[in-house]
Scaffold this active site. Structure first.
Site, short mmCIF file in Angstrom:
data_model
loop_
_atom_site.label_atom_id
_atom_site.label_comp_id
_atom_site.label_asym_id
_atom_site.label_seq_id
_atom_site.Cartn_x
_atom_site.Cartn_y
_atom_site.Cartn_z
N LYS A 136 0.82 -1.21 0.00
CA LYS A 136 0.00 0.00 0.00
C LYS A 136 0.86 1.27 0.00
O LYS A 136 0.39 2.32 -0.40
CB LYS A 136 -0.97 -0.03 1.16
C1 LIG Z 1 -4.56 -4.61 1.26
C2 LIG Z 1 -3.81 -5.88 1.23
C3 LIG Z 1 -4.20 -6.94 0.40
C4 LIG Z 1 -5.42 -6.86 -0.47
O1 LIG Z 1 -5.29 -5.90 -1.49
P1 LIG Z 1 -6.57 -5.33 -2.25
O2 LIG Z 1 -6.04 -4.28 -3.15
O3 LIG Z 1 -7.46 -4.77 -1.17
O4 LIG Z 1 -7.20 -6.46 -2.95
C5 LIG Z 1 -3.42 -8.08 0.37
N1 LIG Z 1 -2.33 -8.19 1.17
C6 LIG Z 1 -1.93 -7.21 1.99
C7 LIG Z 1 -0.72 -7.41 2.84
C8 LIG Z 1 -2.65 -6.02 2.05
O5 LIG Z 1 -2.26 -5.04 2.86
#
Ligand SMILES: *Cc1c(COP(=O)(O)O)cnc(C)c1O
Length: 462
Positions: free
Chosen positions: A112
């Site tokens: 993220k």
């Molecule tokens: C947010 C997240 C996901 C899922 O990603 P999306 O874009 O919401 O599908 C998977 N793994 C981790 C570690 C995350 O932080």
């Protein structure tokens, strides 16, 4: 470049306004009116470029003219300057023709950061130019919140509030949200689950009086700017493995459908992607939907991959919009049905989903086995989310096509689950080794819209 709402009831906006707005006023999500195309020659020319230069080339056609070319380059450079790996998103090999894309070298150890660090710089630039101040409120299952706080802490024009489900995030995630000392950072521990937090956020955006009073802005994964930032690493990794001359496949551990949707955009821009594989944990609404069982919301089952413990997958609306031939009225109807538990997907729309995505789900035991087997076979320590991806990739991949599985977080972000499965305790990188010693600051709060809105108004008045 104009952005339109998936519910066709809000004005079209330029990139900057779509980014600052987040959720459209009709409750829909902004999508580009048309998808810019990148030719094979342009993709081939990305070979050997830095991450930042590729990012510039991939994102520039989506931005319009609110940011100057040089300004946008500077923003990208600042966004990724704090990553601790020169490649930003390095690839490592797991087995023959199967690669791991490490997306955890940013400040909060999860993918993220790629989107949030960029959004932080874009907001800073745009708000400074406009002389405006906004209140950012986010809902998080753990990683979005820490990434948002890290991206916005100490910035001049922003207060940032993050709602997370009390007791349902890992200790590292919680501490990353509660230990920053800047006064514009506010962590809210909500008595509820992630879907409650996400629903409260939606209600806040639909409370126009509150929205306008506090100048509410959203940076959740529905924000188009975040999706766009994530398109970049599909290009950098595919090009490293021989694209556009050789197609590659991707497996993406999925919850809110943001990351995988970015891969879908990369393919629509012209990147030759063979399979796009959706990997879910036991909260498998997306797998059920893509395999033809409709989109029906169940109870969230807490898992060892908590960032994917999601039943209402907010970005899925974007692909439904395409699957229903960009008919906003059809999307409105589906979202109305969703309020009472779910909907069935039309035959044509299901065909579209199945042409674009492969999917599977993984149990808790399979996730643990994937962590321990990967450690034995390759020496790589996976976080539980990445382990979900690796297991699905192994089951679904065509051995003749390079498969890239997205490693979405560093194993040290989920130490208890990693240690239980592998016997190995993953240490935090040295720059965060004092995380457990820093004092925490948070507000525990009921899942009550009025109470949370009052709290936010009170804090920003200070
Ligand atoms: C947010 C997240 C996901 C899922 O990603 P999306 O874009 O919401 O599908 C998977 N793994 C981790 C570690 C995350 O932080």
């Amino acid at each position: 470049m104009k952005y339109i709402s998936t519910r066709s009831g809000a004005p079209a906006l330029n990139f900057e306004d779509a980014m600052l707005t987040g959720l459209a006023r009709d409750g829909g999500l902004y999508v580009p009116e048309t998808i810019p195309q990148i030719s094979h020659a342009e993709i081939a020319a990305m070979s050997g470029l830095s991450y930042e230069e590729t990012a510039y080339r991939v994102m520039r056609p989506f931005i319009g003219d609110t940011f100057s070319d040089d300004g946008f380059r500077d923003i990208i450079n600042r966004a990724y300057g704090g990553f601790d790996h020169a490649a930003r998103a390095p690839l490592v090999q797991l087995e023959s023709n199967h690669f791991l894309l490490e997306l955890f070298h940013g400040p909060t150890l999860a993918f993220k950061d790629f989107a949030m660090q960029l959004i932080g710089q874009l907001f800073q630039d745009a708000l400074g130019r406009r002389g405006e101040r906004v209140t950012i409120v986010g809902a998080t299952s753990g990683d979005t919140g820490s990434a948002a706080i890290e991206a916005f802490r100490g910035l001049d024009n922003v207060d940032v509030f993050v709602m997370y489900p009390h007791g349902r995030v890992s200790e590292v995630q919680r501490r990353q949200m509660t230990t920053p000392t800047e006064s514009n950072v506010h962590a809210l521990a909500v008595d509820g689950d992630f879907d409650d937090c996400q629903a409260l956020l939606k209600d806040m955006f639909n409370d126009f009086e509150f929205r306008d009073t506090v100048k509410l802005a959203g940076v959740n994964s529905i924000n188009w700017g975040r999706v766009l930032a994530q398109v970049v690493y599909y290009f950098t990794s595919a090009v490293s493995l021989g694209a556009p001359h050789r197609p590659v496949s991707f497996t993406v551990p999925t919850g809110n459908f943001g990351d995988i949707f970015a891969g879908y955009i990369a393919r629509r821009m012209g990147l030759p992607i063979e399979q796009l594989v959706v990997a879910t944990n036991q909260n498998d609404i997306l797998h059920r939907c893509i395999s033809g069982q409709g989109y029906h919301v169940g109870e969230v089952q807490p898992s060892i991959s908590p960032s994917m413990d999601i039943q209402v997958s907010s970005n899925f609306e974007r692909v439904l919009f395409d699957a229903y031939d960009r008919d906003g009225k059809a999307v409105v109807q589906l979202m109305d049905e969703l309020k009472t538990g779910g909907f069935t997907v039309s035959q044509g729309a299901l065909q579209y989903l199945q042409q674009n995505f492969v999917s599977d789900r993984v149990s808790e035991d399979q996730t643990r086995a994937s962590m321990s087997e990967t450690l034995k076979s390759s020496g790589e320590l996976l976080c539980p989310h990445s382990a979900v991806g690796v297991k699905v990739a192994q089951d679904k991949r065509d051995p003749n096509v390079p498969m890239i599985t997205l490693a979405t977080a560093h194993p040290a972000k989920f130490p208890a689950a990693v240690q239980e499965a592998t016997g190995v305790h993953p240490p935090l990188p040295p720059r965060m080794s004092d995380l457990y010693d820093r004092p925490e600051r948070l507000t525990r709060i009921a899942k009550d819209l009025a109470a949370i809105e009052d709290h936010i108004k009170g804090q920003i008045a200070k």
